[in-house]
Write a protein that holds these residues in place. Structure first.
Motif, short mmCIF file in Angstrom:
data_model
loop_
_atom_site.label_atom_id
_atom_site.label_comp_id
_atom_site.label_asym_id
_atom_site.label_seq_id
_atom_site.Cartn_x
_atom_site.Cartn_y
_atom_site.Cartn_z
N SER A 228 0.76 -1.47 0.03
CA SER A 228 0.02 0.36 -0.28
C SER A 228 0.84 1.44 -0.06
N ARG A 272 0.90 -3.34 12.55
CA ARG A 272 1.18 -2.64 13.66
C ARG A 272 0.66 -2.25 15.01
N ALA A 341 18.21 -5.33 8.17
CA ALA A 341 18.57 -5.98 9.63
C ALA A 341 19.05 -7.14 10.30
#
Ligand SMILES: Cc1cc2nc3c(=O)[nH]c(=O)nc-3n(C[C@H](O)[C@H](O)[C@H](O)COP(=O)(O)OP(=O)(O)OC[C@H]3O[C@@H](n4cnc5c(N)ncnc54)[C@H](O)[C@@H]3O)c2cc1C
Length: 468
Positions: A228, A272, A341
């Protein structure tokens, strides 16, 4: 009636409960206070987001007031100046945000009405607990519980505002110096993004109309825009997660969006929620490992490795592509965030704090909750984390998710003429192959800064030392 509305991570007019409440009482004075500790890319975004918000308010004859200073003192002074009888805001779920809200309520008690709202989450973190009344520590049962308890949501429209009647002046946004100047590194960021509420609305509409059809299968392919790209809009609250939820559910109900794609996308919105939930229940995790075993992990500080990682000069093409995408655009694809990461924490044994700080400074969607939870997740020390011994192989990850090498070639143009056999491991190519691709290792593309197998073993040894 005059209501002072304190805006922070909710830079929008639609579906904004604090604005809605204030406007229903009468005149409002919206105020935004300069935030002290954002990263460079976020300041760039903030500048444009505030410009767009100022204009949106101006069209409604409402003046947005910008102020600098310690929030509580600024708000109390302003409340006095505009003769506000209420001070309201949407809650922010970082430790600092929670602390500020609580302190403000206490100092206003008895003098001015205060009220805070949930403008950021689908469910209030304190409302979701296990049967034992403890916080969830694993995502799947957390999200299952949230989905089961989500009430049908109603969006709040843009309120009918009363025009501003006072003459209190705002500080001038341009004097805040949020944009980079020497040098101005923002061209690539500006090309990719349209900050502000209208940009957010357009992203969601386009996503639900077309892009989402590739979401479940294509969200791991970094060369394509199959996700998105709402993250910076969400980080600044230019769109509400409630609107995303409602619009996606409607699109699924009308079969415009398949259930697979819709549910997968909403589960990311769930991550989230989970990140904020974790931060509310375990506020120490911005600094300390969630899994206490990691308190004694033998991190290894090497500024040369860190600098090579930051600059996209590790010699591992998929890692370098990701780090360069980040630098150029303020964004990095999620799969590549995981790979880069992991490389920093596991191959370089560098503390996740260092990576988190770099992301904080360079991401336009830098978000204390998502950034903290994701870095801890990758490092292996977080809630519901992947086990530490699962170490991403950057060669295989590149071959799997960037099959045709389009992403690598876009961001690491030095390798544009190297065939797919060696694209993820140029050091294995023979001299002739390198020469015809125009590559001299160590000269125009680096040799790997660590050797994969050896680095992997060192990481496993380090993990074994704390496993006990
Ligand atoms: C090391 C690392 C650091 C990260 N730091 C941040 C950060 O600072 N800010 C940030 O918003 N995301 C962060 N993420 C999560 C994720 O990479 C981005 O949210 C996502 O890539 C944004 O692209 P999108 O909006 O197209 O995502 P979509 O796939 O379209 O997802 C929709 C929304 O769901 C949320 N979301 C998606 N994935 C995650 C996730 N794993 N954890 C929490 N929320 C998620 C985001 O708000 C996102 O906009 C990080 C991930 C990693 C591995």
């Amino acid at each position: 009636m005059q209501t002072l509305v304190w805006l922070r991570e909710d830079l929008r007019l639609r579906d904004n409960p604090a604005l809605h409440y204030g406007a229903a009482r009468g005149e409002i004075t919206p105020v935004f206070i300069y935030p002290e500790s954002l990263g460079g890319a976020s300041y760039w975004w903030l500048h444009h987001s505030l410009k767009s918000l100022e204009m949106a308010f101006a069209e409604k004859e409402v003046r947005l007031i910008l102020r600098t200073g310690e929030p509580e003192a600024v708000l109390l002074e302003l409340a006095d100046q505009v003769e506000a009888d209420a001070l309201v805001w949407n809650r922010v779920y970082s430790p600092k945000g929670i602390e500020q809200g609580a302190a403000l309520k206490e100092s206003c008690a008895g003098s001015i009405e205060t009220r805070s709202f949930n403008g950021q989450l689908l469910i209030e973190p304190t409302e979701v607990l296990t049967k034992q009344s403890t916080p969830f520590k694993v995502f799947t049962p957390f999200w299952r519980n949230c989905v089961a308890n989500l009430q049908p949501k109603e969006m709040l429209d843009i309120p009918n505002f009363t025009p501003t009647s006072h003459s209190i002046e705002s500080e001038n946004l341009d004097t805040w110096g949020l944009l980079p100047t020497t040098p101005d590194w923002s061209a690539g960021i500006a090309e990719r993004w349209q900050p502000g509420e209208e940009g957010a609305q357009q992203r969601l509409a386009v996503f639900l109309e077309t892009v989402i059809s590739k979401y479940a299968d294509g969200r791991d392919v970094p060369s394509e825009e199959n996700t998105s790209m709402l993250s910076p809009h969400l980080a600044f609250g230019e769109i509400s997660s409630k609107q995303i939820w409602v619009d996606t559910q409607e699109a699924m109900a009308s079969r415009q969006v398949s259930s697979d794609n819709g549910k997968k996308f909403l589960s990311e919105i769930g991550w989230r929620e989970f990140s904020r939930y974790l931060l509310v229940h375990f506020p120490h995790i911005t600094k300390e490992p969630f899994n206490t075993k990691f308190e004694n992990f033998p991190w290894h500080s090497d500024s040369t490795l860190l600098a090579a990682w930051q600059k996209g000069q590790t010699g591992y093409p998929i890692v370098d592509a990701g780090m360069r995408e980040l630098w150029a655009t303020g964004y990095m694809h999620n799969r590549v965030r995981m790979i880069t990461a992991s490389f920093l924490c596991k191959h370089c044994l560098t503390h996740w704090h260092e990576g988190m700080e770099w992301f904080w400074d360079t991401l336009v969607d830098a978000d204390i909750a998502n950034n903290t939870a994701s870095w801890q997740w990758v490092a292996g020390s977080g809630a519901d984390a992947s086990p530490y011994f699962r170490i991403f192989n950057p060669i295989l990850q590149g071959e799997k998710f960037d099959k045709h090498g389009e992403y690598i070639k876009r961001w690491v143009p030095e390798l544009a003429h190297l065939g797919s056999k060696y694209l993820n491991k140029p050091w294995e190519a023979d001299e002739e192959t390198l020469k015809s691709a125009g590559i001299t290792l160590g000269v125009n593309y680096p040799m790997p800064i660590v050797e994969h197998k050896q680095a992997r073993q060192l990481a496993l040894d380090a993990y074994a030392s704390i496993k006990g």
